[in-house]
Design a protein around this motif. Structure first.
Motif, PDB file in Angstrom:
ATOM      1  N   ASN A  31       0.758  -1.022  -0.161  1.00  0.00           N
ATOM      2  CA  ASN A  31      -0.071   0.049   0.128  1.00  0.00           C
ATOM      3  C   ASN A  31       0.776   1.307   0.050  1.00  0.00           C
ATOM      4  N   LEU A  32       2.011   1.281   0.788  1.00  0.00           N
ATOM      5  CA  LEU A  32       2.441   2.547   0.833  1.00  0.00           C
ATOM      6  C   LEU A  32       3.521   2.592  -0.315  1.00  0.00           C
ATOM      7  N   LYS A  33       4.146   1.422  -0.931  1.00  0.00           N
ATOM      8  CA  LYS A  33       4.766   1.419  -1.996  1.00  0.00           C
ATOM      9  C   LYS A  33       3.839   2.059  -3.156  1.00  0.00           C
ATOM     10  N   TYR A  34       2.768   1.624  -3.377  1.00  0.00           N
ATOM     11  CA  TYR A  34       1.878   2.250  -4.339  1.00  0.00           C
ATOM     12  C   TYR A  34       1.762   3.370  -4.195  1.00  0.00           C
ATOM     13  N   LEU A  35       1.262   4.160  -3.097  1.00  0.00           N
ATOM     14  CA  LEU A  35       0.914   5.450  -2.715  1.00  0.00           C
ATOM     15  C   LEU A  35       2.141   6.394  -3.114  1.00  0.00           C
ATOM     16  N   GLY A  36       3.469   5.654  -2.716  1.00  0.00           N
ATOM     17  CA  GLY A  36       4.720   6.327  -3.043  1.00  0.00           C
ATOM     18  C   GLY A  36       4.692   6.650  -4.517  1.00  0.00           C
ATOM     19  N   PHE A  37       4.702   5.838  -5.268  1.00  0.00           N
ATOM     20  CA  PHE A  37       4.684   5.700  -6.748  1.00  0.00           C
ATOM     21  C   PHE A  37       3.675   6.895  -7.135  1.00  0.00           C
ATOM     22  N   LYS A  38       2.500   6.725  -6.417  1.00  0.00           N
ATOM     23  CA  LYS A  38       1.310   7.781  -6.996  1.00  0.00           C
ATOM     24  C   LYS A  38       1.638   9.003  -6.831  1.00  0.00           C
ATOM     25  N   ALA A  39       2.264   9.407  -5.732  1.00  0.00           N
ATOM     26  CA  ALA A  39       2.825  10.861  -5.282  1.00  0.00           C
ATOM     27  C   ALA A  39       4.035  11.160  -6.241  1.00  0.00           C
ATOM     28  N   LEU A  40       4.855  10.128  -6.438  1.00  0.00           N
ATOM     29  CA  LEU A  40       5.970  10.041  -7.491  1.00  0.00           C
ATOM     30  C   LEU A  40       5.433  10.911  -8.846  1.00  0.00           C
ATOM     31  N   GLU A  41       4.352  10.124  -9.413  1.00  0.00           N
ATOM     32  CA  GLU A  41       3.914  10.747 -10.600  1.00  0.00           C
ATOM     33  C   GLU A  41       3.444  12.172 -10.725  1.00  0.00           C
ATOM     34  N   GLN A  42       3.081  12.565  -9.622  1.00  0.00           N
ATOM     35  CA  GLN A  42       2.743  14.100  -9.380  1.00  0.00           C
ATOM     36  C   GLN A  42       4.030  15.018  -9.392  1.00  0.00           C
ATOM     37  N   PHE A  43       5.035  14.286  -8.716  1.00  0.00           N
ATOM     38  CA  PHE A  43       6.205  14.999  -8.859  1.00  0.00           C
ATOM     39  C   PHE A  43       6.813  15.156 -10.137  1.00  0.00           C
ATOM     40  N   VAL A  44       6.675  13.965 -10.907  1.00  0.00           N
ATOM     41  CA  VAL A  44       7.262  13.931 -12.201  1.00  0.00           C
ATOM     42  C   VAL A  44       6.721  14.892 -13.113  1.00  0.00           C
ATOM     43  N   LYS A  45       5.444  15.068 -12.942  1.00  0.00           N
ATOM     44  CA  LYS A  45       4.692  16.241 -13.819  1.00  0.00           C
ATOM     45  C   LYS A  45       5.139  17.426 -13.716  1.00  0.00           C
ATOM     46  N   HIS A  46       5.493  17.875 -12.382  1.00  0.00           N
ATOM     47  CA  HIS A  46       5.823  19.177 -12.015  1.00  0.00           C
ATOM     48  C   HIS A  46       7.490  19.408 -12.073  1.00  0.00           C
ATOM     49  N   ILE A  47       8.042  18.519 -11.529  1.00  0.00           N
ATOM     50  CA  ILE A  47       9.587  18.885 -11.398  1.00  0.00           C
ATOM     51  C   ILE A  47      10.472  17.359 -11.552  1.00  0.00           C
ATOM     52  N   PRO A  48      10.407  17.016 -12.843  1.00  0.00           N
ATOM     53  CA  PRO A  48      10.871  15.531 -13.107  1.00  0.00           C
ATOM     54  C   PRO A  48      12.450  15.516 -12.880  1.00  0.00           C
ATOM     55  N   LEU A  99       5.322   2.473 -14.027  1.00  0.00           N
ATOM     56  CA  LEU A  99       5.419   2.673 -15.604  1.00  0.00           C
ATOM     57  C   LEU A  99       5.290   4.116 -16.105  1.00  0.00           C
ATOM     58  N   ARG A 100       4.076   4.885 -15.371  1.00  0.00           N
ATOM     59  CA  ARG A 100       4.001   6.038 -15.443  1.00  0.00           C
ATOM     60  C   ARG A 100       5.340   7.134 -15.092  1.00  0.00           C
ATOM     61  N   VAL A 101       5.504   6.550 -13.930  1.00  0.00           N
ATOM     62  CA  VAL A 101       6.783   7.306 -13.277  1.00  0.00           C
ATOM     63  C   VAL A 101       7.881   7.262 -14.203  1.00  0.00           C
ATOM     64  N   ILE A 102       8.225   6.173 -14.774  1.00  0.00           N
ATOM     65  CA  ILE A 102       9.483   5.915 -15.930  1.00  0.00           C
ATOM     66  C   ILE A 102       9.028   6.618 -16.863  1.00  0.00           C
ATOM     67  N   SER A 103       7.824   6.539 -17.483  1.00  0.00           N
ATOM     68  CA  SER A 103       7.553   7.209 -18.572  1.00  0.00           C
ATOM     69  C   SER A 103       8.030   8.802 -18.587  1.00  0.00           C
TER      70      SER A 103
END
Lengths: 173, 878
Positions: B303-320, B346-350
């Motif tokens: 659960n925490l792992k997933y949420l971590g990536f989910k937040a990362l996705e947002q960071f990637v959008k703003h400050i890759p 995958l979205r983070v990687i992309s």
């Protein structure tokens, strides 16, 4: 905002459903089926979140917990806090446990009304009303008490006179 | 208690269902029949139990809309035990279309003004579940009244129910807002918490209306001791900070405190999401958030792992660039068994991949394909395809490598991305001239592999094979092994491919054959001769011997051509049974050409024929620049100022059509076929100076008005960055301001009111954004029109609730409540009439009348229905 709270068993049978959006019967059943389809194929060691763009008309996330034979599923919009909802499910199950003593699927099947009323003490109109399990139990007990009390009063009142109820039944014999 | 003795209880029915598993359907049918009879009973107890059973069956999917009236009957019993069953049934089965809704207004009103806290709470709860526009309009005053009740649970609940009412009846938001906000100072923390929940929902939807309240939220955030409330407040700031960068500075400290002190992961996570939604400019807090985020991403709890990536996705959008360090962790996660986590990773990687590490990343992504299941394989392929074609292949520096990757992806079993792969291969071959040789070599392996052809039968690989055949034919000059190629193009497996692919194969045979023959017979130059020898040597044995004699050479050349055409003729008939006319036609064309060639003995004739044919075929398909249209000179007599039709620009459809035409014209400049398309295109690209000036002025005025109104929130100088940022919002904001007076149907009004030229101008500026916005709005309206009889605009809640109330905007019947309402004891027990809430003169009849209420309600029913319509109409007008 929470869009629905579902309790579905391992075979996809709904045990408690509560929708906070007005849907038609078919839409509700479809949502239940979709939710079951998404959670049932997931193993227990996977995370408790499912993303699906088609779920509930989009912009929704599914958060669930699997206890023994039951899936407790919340579908909410993406603004809702994931871990918060997960805690909420935990609180609900704890509350059921307190109210039923070792709650199991059968308790919910046969005491749907109670399970539903307990849920009502926790969520109102898709927003969280109370997160303290003890408080929820207290509130439910109050409700139960006042229902019983009224029943008692009215039966006392009626004790002397006729009940006035219509007794003939087409199915009587 | 006659019937109740023999009536099956809910428990009996469920037990019965469980013991009749084999013919459950029949059992339920029987139960349903019983229920129908029991519902007609006059004994409330029987009716209630029947309803309970029906509700249970409804949960399992059986319709109960027919029983709506019985639900209302049970709801209106005074006994709580029965009432609750009715309310639960209503909550489960009623929807916007339920026609008995009109009957429950008074019932709920009675509950809401009851002295019994239980009745009030179940009444509120029921309202929250079934509220419609009518119910909200008639009952909002009562709900609002309960907000000042002396009981905290009641205040808490009514705040939430108010929100449910706002959703259906947005006009109520502004009048109620002040009272709602006052409860942020409630001495009961739980009430504050539920008010914050409501505000959170409101702010998230339309944050710009609530910027002024930031100090209030800030104070709450500092003093909050309740995690749930803190989380909601963080969400609020997450929505506000993108609009007001100065807020970031203000809440950095409290956020830091929370992050370093809290033990609750949920709170910590919400802090992180707040940081990434609007505070990415502050490095310090970002670093701190990323530090915590690392723990999430690396945690063993999925659960925490997933949420971590989910937040990362947002960071990637703003400050890759700041989160690049997480790239490896994301790649590692691709082997996890959890599809949700994998998709997120995958979205983070992309988002993180760059030109430099593209090759490495793609290889590491592809590594997972062999061990993945079909769905995951396709997901991985999709990511690779979308990463590489992003911004016209801006990340790909080695196209030869990428062509091979594409070929590899085409071989992935069960792939659904054949179309995309086919498009990209063709696209690259067309656009990059230097890559054509590589493209032909790359697709060769697909062409000659019978296994791939077999795969092409089903799935989308057929598309790739089509592209393969086209490339081979189009760029036949790069074909190194002509005989092998022609054999591959003739293999019998092709008959199982879709007809369009077969047609492409036949065409490719023709092209390759013509090209080779032309090369063979027309090579007068020494260079070409050696080239053709090289070609020929691979498939004709013993040609070396014949080389010396010129006459023999010519004969041999003819021999080679004949051999080739024999080969084709021997196999091409396999297509004759195909039902597709195109395939048959192409086959006969090919045969005709071959027959022509067969009939010629003189090499000169062959030369003549094939150089002509080659001339026809070898004309290259050229990619056309997106800007090509601009290079076409404007005809002098072109009239672009006067509208073609007066109403041309009023019609949304025409505008969109015109825009599509522009795009078509841009893309295929050579083939502008419709003169209307041409005109529209010109009209859109060439606005006159006057129009521009006018549109600019309108926009400026609106922006000025908006800034005056919200001046506080703008930094004193209009620095360029700020202006740029605000530019995004202006569209929405300006619309807002300009149509503040009529709060309903904001979007529609503005869309139609705005001068045709202005909207046209704006469209041109925001070519992509604006039209889609409008389309979406239309869709919503259409949907709502279908779903519900009451049309509600979702943007109607987009009003500024902080602005002072205007005339006629008060919540009228609130005043009908005495201010001492909170003193529970002497609550007025007035009979509520059917006056709409707008009317002031709700009279309070004597308490005794209460008893007759239900009877009266039925009498009133017809009256209300008659009155209902005009009242609604007037309400809608105001």
């Amino acid at each position: 905002m929470i869009r629905c709270f579902l309790v579905i068993n391992n075979f996809g049978k709904p045990r408690l459903i509560k929708f906070y959006e007005r849907l038609s019967n078919e839409e509700r059943q479809k949502a239940i089926e979709d939710a079951y389809r998404l959670v049932s194929k997931r193993l227990d060691d996977l995370c408790n979140f499912v993303e699906d763009d088609n779920l509930f008309g989009g912009d929704s996330q599914l958060i669930y917990r699997h206890f023994a034979t039951l899936y407790f599923i919340v579908i909410c919009d993406k603004a809702e806090s994931e871990l918060g909802i997960l805690d909420l499910i935990q609180v609900y199950v704890e509350t059921l446990d307190k109210s039923f003593e070792n709650v199991c699927e059968l308790d919910i099947i046969f005491n749907q009304q109670k399970a539903g009323l307990i849920l009502d003490q926790m969520i109102t109109g898709g927003l969280v009303l109370e997160t303290n399990s003890q408080e929820i139990v207290t509130k439910y007990k109050e409700l139960e008490r006042s229902m019983k009390q009224q029943e008692k009063e009215s039966s006392n009142k009626n004790a002397g006179g006729t009940t006035g109820s219509y007794n003939k039944s087409p199915r009587a014999f | 208690m006659g019937i109740s003795l023999f009536q099956k209880s809910l428990r009996d029915m469920i037990s019965g269902m469980r013991s009749n598993r084999n013919n459950e359907e029949k059992y339920i049918q029987k139960s349903m029949e019983d229920i129908k009879k029991e519902l007609k009973s006059t004994d409330m107890k029987v009716k209630t139990v029947a309803l309970q059973k029906l509700t249970y069956l409804n949960m399992l999917g059986f319709d109960m809309s027919w029983a709506a009236f019985h639900v209302v009957e049970v709801m209106s019993t005074p006994k709580l035990l029965h009432k609750v069953v009715g309310y639960q049934a209503a909550a489960q089965s009623f929807n916007e279309g339920t026609d008995v809704m009109l009957l429950i207004t008074n019932l709920l009103k009675k509950d809401l003004i009851s002295t019994n806290p239980t009745e009030r709470s179940i009444g509120l709860d029921c309202l929250s579940n079934i509220v419609t526009l009518d119910l909200a309009r008639d009952l909002i005053a009562d709900v609002y009244g309960l907000l000042s009740s002396s009981s905290a649970p009641c205040r808490k609940r009514s705040a939430l129910v108010l929100y449910c009412c706002f959703l259906k009846y947005p006009d109520a938001l502004r009048p109620c807002f002040k009272g709602l906000v006052e409860h942020l100072d409630d001495h009961e923390q739980s009430v504050v918490c539920s008010v914050v929940s409501v505000l959170c929902e409101l702010v998230i939807k339309h944050p710009h209306n609530y910027l002024e309240m930031a100090p209030l939220f800030y104070r709450l955030l500092l003093n909050s001791t309740n995690n749930w409330m803190t989380m909601k407040l963080l969400k609020i700031f997450g929505a506000l900070t993108p609009l007001e960068p100065r807020l970031t500075k203000k809440i950095v400290e409290p956020l830091k405190n929370i992050m370093s002190s809290t033990m609750a992961k949920s709170l910590l996570f919400d802090c992180i999401t707040t940081v990434c939604s609007g505070m990415t400019s502050n490095e310090e807090i970002v670093e701190m958030a990323l530090g915590h985020l690392k723990d999430f991403v690396l945690d063993s709890d999925p659960n925490l792992k997933y949420l971590g990536f989910k937040a990362l996705e947002q960071f990637v959008k703003h400050i890759p660039e700041t989160v690049l360090r997480f790239g490896n962790a994301a790649l590692m996660c691709l082997s996890t068994a959890d599809p949700t986590i994998r998709s997120s990773a995958l979205r983070v990687i992309s988002g993180l991949v760059s030109k430099k590490d593209l090759k490495e990343v793609i290889v590491r992504v592809l590594e997972h394909i062999p061990s993945a299941d079909t769905a995951y394989r396709n997901e991985l392929s999709e990511v690779v395809l979308s990463i590489c074609c992003r911004d016209k292949y801006s990340l790909v520096s080695d196209f030869s490598w990428y062509l091979n990757i594409l070929v590899e992806l085409a071989r992935v079993p069960g792939s659904v991305h054949g179309k995309t792969i086919a498009f990209q291969i063709t696209d690259i071959a067309c656009r990059v001239e230097a890559m054509r040789d590589d493209a032909v070599q790359a697709v060769r392996s697909l062409l000659i592999d019978p296994f791939v052809v077999e795969m092409g039968k089903s799935g989308s690989i057929g598309e790739v094979l089509k592209a393969t055949a086209w490339i081979t034919g189009e760029y036949a000059s790069f074909v190194e092994h002509p005989k092998e190629t022609i054999e591959a193009l003739l293999q019998p497996g092709i008959l199982k491919l879709p007809c369009s692919v077969q047609a492409m194969y036949i065409q490719a045979i023709l092209k390759v054959f013509v090209h080779i023959t032309n090369d063979l017979v027309c090579d007068d130059d020494a260079d070409e001769a050696s080239q053709s020898e090289k070609d020929g040597s691979t498939w004709v044995e013993g040609e070396d011997d014949a080389e010396e004699d010129n006459g023999d050479e010519e004969l041999d050349k003819l021999g080679v051509v004949n051999e080739l055409s024999d080969l084709i003729l021997a196999h091409v008939d396999q297509y004759s049974d195909t039902p597709d006319p195109e395939v048959v036609e192409r086959m006969s064309q090919l045969k005709a050409v071959l027959d022509l060639q067969k009939g010629m003995d003189d090499i000169k004739d062959v030369k003549d024929l094939f150089s002509k044919l080659h001339g026809i075929i070898s004309e290259e398909l050229q990619p056309i620049s997106g800007k090509a249209q601009k290079k076409v000179p404007l005809p002098e007599d072109l009239q672009v100022i006067d509208p073609i039709m007066e109403e041309f620009f009023d019609e949304e459809f025409d505008l969109q059509q015109a825009e599509e035409d522009v795009e078509v014209a841009d893309n295929q400049a050579a083939s502008v076929t419709s003169s209307r398309g041409m005109d529209a295109a010109q009209a859109l690209t060439e606005a006159t100076e006057e129009q521009k000036k006018f549109a600019d002025e309108t926009a400026k005025n609106q922006l000025k008005q908006h800034r005056e109104k919200h001046g506080v929130f703008y930094l004193s100088s209009d620095d360029k960055q700020g202006a740029g940022d605000m530019g995004e919002d202006d569209g929405g904001e300006v619309e807002n301001v300009s149509v503040q007076e009529p709060p309903v149907d904001v979007s529609e009004d503005s869309a139609t009111k705005v001068d045709a030229l202005t909207s046209y101008r704006r469209k041109k500026k925001k070519k992509k954004k604006q039209p889609t916005d409008l389309v979406v709005k239309q869709d919503e309206d259409v949907n709502e029109g279908v779903d519900s009889p009451v049309k509600i605009n979702k943007n109607a809640l987009d009003v500024n609730p902080l602005a002072p109330l205007e005339d006629g905007e008060e919540l009228p019947s609130v005043e009908a409540y005495p201010t001492s309402y909170s003193n529970e004891g002497d609550m007025p027990t007035y009979e509520t009439s059917y006056e709409p809430v707008h009317s002031q003169n709700t009279e309070a009849p004597p308490a005794e009348k209460q008893k007759h209420k239900s009877r009266r309600r039925r009498k009133h029913k017809s009256r209300k229905e008659k009155e209902g319509a005009p009242q609604e109409a007037t309400a809608a007008e105001t």
